[in-house]
Design a protein around this motif. Structure first.
Motif, PDB file in Angstrom:
ATOM      1  N   ALA A 190       0.845  -1.195   0.000  1.00 44.46           N
ATOM      2  CA  ALA A 190       0.000   0.000   0.000  1.00 44.46           C
ATOM      3  C   ALA A 190       0.878   1.242   0.000  1.00 44.46           C
ATOM      4  O   ALA A 190       1.912   1.289   0.671  1.00 44.46           O
ATOM      5  CB  ALA A 190      -0.917   0.002   1.216  1.00 44.46           C
ATOM      6  N   SER A 191       0.458   2.262  -0.792  1.00 46.46           N
ATOM      7  CA  SER A 191       1.271   3.474  -0.907  1.00 46.46           C
ATOM      8  C   SER A 191       0.451   4.747  -0.773  1.00 46.46           C
ATOM      9  O   SER A 191       0.852   5.800  -1.245  1.00 46.46           O
ATOM     10  CB  SER A 191       2.002   3.493  -2.259  1.00 46.46           C
ATOM     11  OG  SER A 191       2.829   2.372  -2.400  1.00 46.46           O
ATOM     12  N   GLY A 192      -0.710   4.674  -0.108  1.00 44.91           N
ATOM     13  CA  GLY A 192      -1.546   5.860   0.026  1.00 44.91           C
ATOM     14  C   GLY A 192      -2.221   6.194  -1.282  1.00 44.91           C
ATOM     15  O   GLY A 192      -2.509   5.315  -2.092  1.00 44.91           O
ATOM     16  N   GLY A 193      -2.483   7.488  -1.509  1.00 45.58           N
ATOM     17  CA  GLY A 193      -3.083   7.902  -2.765  1.00 45.58           C
ATOM     18  C   GLY A 193      -4.168   8.939  -2.586  1.00 45.58           C
ATOM     19  O   GLY A 193      -4.655   9.174  -1.476  1.00 45.58           O
ATOM     20  N   MET A 194      -4.542   9.571  -3.696  1.00 47.28           N
ATOM     21  CA  MET A 194      -5.605  10.566  -3.670  1.00 47.28           C
ATOM     22  C   MET A 194      -6.980   9.919  -3.584  1.00 47.28           C
ATOM     23  O   MET A 194      -7.965  10.587  -3.320  1.00 47.28           O
ATOM     24  CB  MET A 194      -5.524  11.448  -4.925  1.00 47.28           C
ATOM     25  CG  MET A 194      -4.254  12.257  -5.035  1.00 47.28           C
ATOM     26  SD  MET A 194      -4.297  13.415  -6.430  1.00 47.28           S
ATOM     27  CE  MET A 194      -4.486  12.280  -7.804  1.00 47.28           C
ATOM     28  N   PHE A 195      -7.043   8.598  -3.838  1.00 49.49           N
ATOM     29  CA  PHE A 195      -8.305   7.871  -3.788  1.00 49.49           C
ATOM     30  C   PHE A 195      -8.190   6.716  -2.802  1.00 49.49           C
ATOM     31  O   PHE A 195      -7.143   6.070  -2.719  1.00 49.49           O
ATOM     32  CB  PHE A 195      -8.670   7.309  -5.172  1.00 49.49           C
ATOM     33  CG  PHE A 195      -8.868   8.364  -6.219  1.00 49.49           C
ATOM     34  CD1 PHE A 195     -10.102   8.974  -6.397  1.00 49.49           C
ATOM     35  CD2 PHE A 195      -7.813   8.751  -7.039  1.00 49.49           C
ATOM     36  CE1 PHE A 195     -10.277   9.954  -7.366  1.00 49.49           C
ATOM     37  CE2 PHE A 195      -7.985   9.721  -8.008  1.00 49.49           C
ATOM     38  CZ  PHE A 195      -9.224  10.323  -8.175  1.00 49.49           C
TER      39      PHE A 195
END
Length: 253
Positions: A190-195
């Protein structure tokens, strides 16, 4: 030690071994090691780097839109993620490390060992690239195929340009747009994100928790990237030919 970890360590040893073989050959033949590694950087290399960013970024956006349209994922917007630039720097360094190991060292050594036969050299280095991801969370036979196709892409970029920069742009943009921008898993991480992305399945299409490399949609878009890569290289050669310059051709190793 698990089989996946043992495979990853074996591939690392192979990269260093073939790389040492290539470097010894370059020194004996009088070729600059920096050239052999594909690390020279000029104006055309900046264009290659930018082209790689665009091609892979557009392809990853296409994966996101396709999976959302088919109901494989649902999304919700999140707050702006802090530390985006530091994460971009970390992912750029990681992509550079993998390109240096798998293309500059392993692929160069394989090219020399195989008498500059590009297809088997790229194929073997691509298989190694797929196998080193076996220790990632959620890895599968399909994800090995997806990552190996990534190795085909990056290896082809390397042998056609004789430099690392097109493959680096492709590699970095694929991962960065995938994770920190769009919120999809990057090879099981997992790398975060805008969604905020929720996977609805089937996993065979989307890759599930592993991400697009482990699903048929992502694998299909690997071929879109290959088409964009070949088109860009052909365009560059035609432009240099029109300008009266010699076409770029990678030397063995």
């Amino acid at each position: 030690m698990t089989l996946a970890l043992a495979t990853e360590l074996t591939m690392l040893a192979a990269s260093l071994g073939f790389g040492a073989y290539a470097i010894a050959h370059w020194r004996r033949s009088g070729r600059a090691v920096l050239d052999g590694l594909g690390l020279r950087f000029g104006r055309s290399d900046a264009a290659d780097l930018l082209a790689g960013l665009v091609i892979a970024g557009v392809a990853m956006a296409g994966i996101f839109v396709t999976e959302r349209a088919m109901g494989g994922i649902t999304t919700a917007t999140t707050s702006v993620q802090p530390g985006l630039l530091p994460r971009a720097a970390v992912m750029a360094l990681h992509a550079f490390k993998e390109e240096l190991l798998m293309r500059s060292l392993l692929l160069s050594g394989l090219l020399l060992a195989l008498g500059n036969r590009r297809v088997p050299a790229v194929g073997l280095s691509a298989l190694a690239f797929g196998l080193i991801h076996l220790s990632n969370p959620g890895a599968s036979a399909l994800s090995v195929l997806g990552n190996a196709l990534g190795g085909v892409i990056y290896g082809t970029a390397f042998v056609l340009t004789g430099r690392i920069w097109l493959s680096l742009g492709l590699h970095f943009a694929w991962n960065f747009v995938q994770g920190p921008l769009l919120g999809l898993p990057v090879s099981g991480l997992a790398s975060g994100g805008m969604f905020a992305v929720t996977h609805q399945g089937p996993d065979v299409m989307t890759g599930g928790s592993y991400g697009p490399e482990g699903g048929l949609v992502g694998i299909g878009f690997r071929f879109v990237v290959i088409g964009g890569l070949l088109g860009w290289v052909a365009f560059g050669r035609a432009r240099r030919s029109a300008a009266g310059g010699a076409p770029v051709a990678a030397e063995a190793g």
